[in-house]
Design a protein around this motif. Structure first.
Motif: not given
Length: 261
Positions: A68-69, A132, A135-136, A73, A49
């Protein structure tokens, strides 16, 4: 052999630790995560994360959170979800309604796992979807976070495993302290309303028309048609009309919290 973005991320985490010559315990102590957490992340058994990646970046000067971003993702997200994720990230305001579960942006990791484990996902798909969903939630901590107004049915607060629900309700109470977040509850004795048709989300922007999102058992649907978005506004107005005011909703959250302890 080619690697996906998510596979590269795990490979790079393992490689970097090897370069530093650290055990999983030593690596974890430097970024304030347990050796068990580090092991689970490196095996792919637990999502890497943003908080973990940012801790690595801060300690070792890497740019894994940006990677990651930018790449992971979107790759992990199902094709049907990707359009909504882009709208959600850019929205200045979000309106969320759900009857049976807590909205995804407000879910703890354990609650998300409990909910998603009830879906027909394979183990690897389950981990991806949890990653996901959690992460959002980075949108809540960005420099100019969106205004979020959520309406949740009381029924959703009273379903689940006691330990998980106690933590989840405490998290909701904490979220209500943020000036940009309003949570209102539809009590069990509320009259019928249009929200019974299913969960929805509405995203608003400073220079564009509103966009909606509908969720179902198979896949979600991003709604951009003006007529359909107008219909979702009617649904929102209907559920909003039967929800308790924010202060009474907070009192109800605190009452439900006690029932789970």
């Amino acid at each position: 052999m080619s690697m996906s973005a998510s596979e590269f991320l795990l490979w790079e985490l393992r490689r970097r630790r090897a370069v530093e010559g650290l055990s999983q315990g030593e690596w974890g102590s430097r970024i304030y995560f347990s050796s068990q957490h580090v092991s689970a992340v490196e095996r792919g058994a637990r999502p890497a994360k943003l908080d973990y990646l940012q801790a690595v970046d801060n300690e070792y000067g890497t740019s894994l959170a940006v990677f990651y971003e930018s790449f992971v993702k979107q790759e992990l997200a199902p094709v049907w979800l990707r359009p909504w994720l882009e709208y959600e990230e850019k929205a200045t305001a979000l309106r969320l309604y759900d009857a049976l579960v807590i909205p995804g942006l407000f879910q703890t990791e354990r609650y998300a796992r409990m909910v998603l484990s009830c879906s027909p996902l394979q183990p690897d798909e389950l981990e991806h979807m949890i990653q996901i969903r959690i992460g959002r939630q980075a949108a809540l901590d960005r420099p100019n976070p969106p205004r979020i107004s959520a309406v949740i049915e009381e029924l959703a607060l009273r379903r689940g495993e006691a330990e998980i629900m106690a933590e989840q309700i405490r998290h909701l109470i904490t979220l209500t302290e943020r000036p940009n977040i309003t949570i209102r509850i539809v009590p069990l004795d509320a009259p019928a309303h249009l929200g019974w048709g299913g969960p929805l989300a509405l995203a608003s922007f400073t220079d564009a028309e509103d966009v909606g999102y509908l969720d179902n058992h198979l896949e979600g649907q991003t709604v951009t048609s003006a007529n359909q978005v107008a219909s979702l506004h009617e649904v929102w107005d209907s559920v909003s009309a039967v929800a308790l005011p924010a202060r009474q909703s907070l009192d109800l959250l605190k009452e439900v919290a006690k029932s789970w302890t």
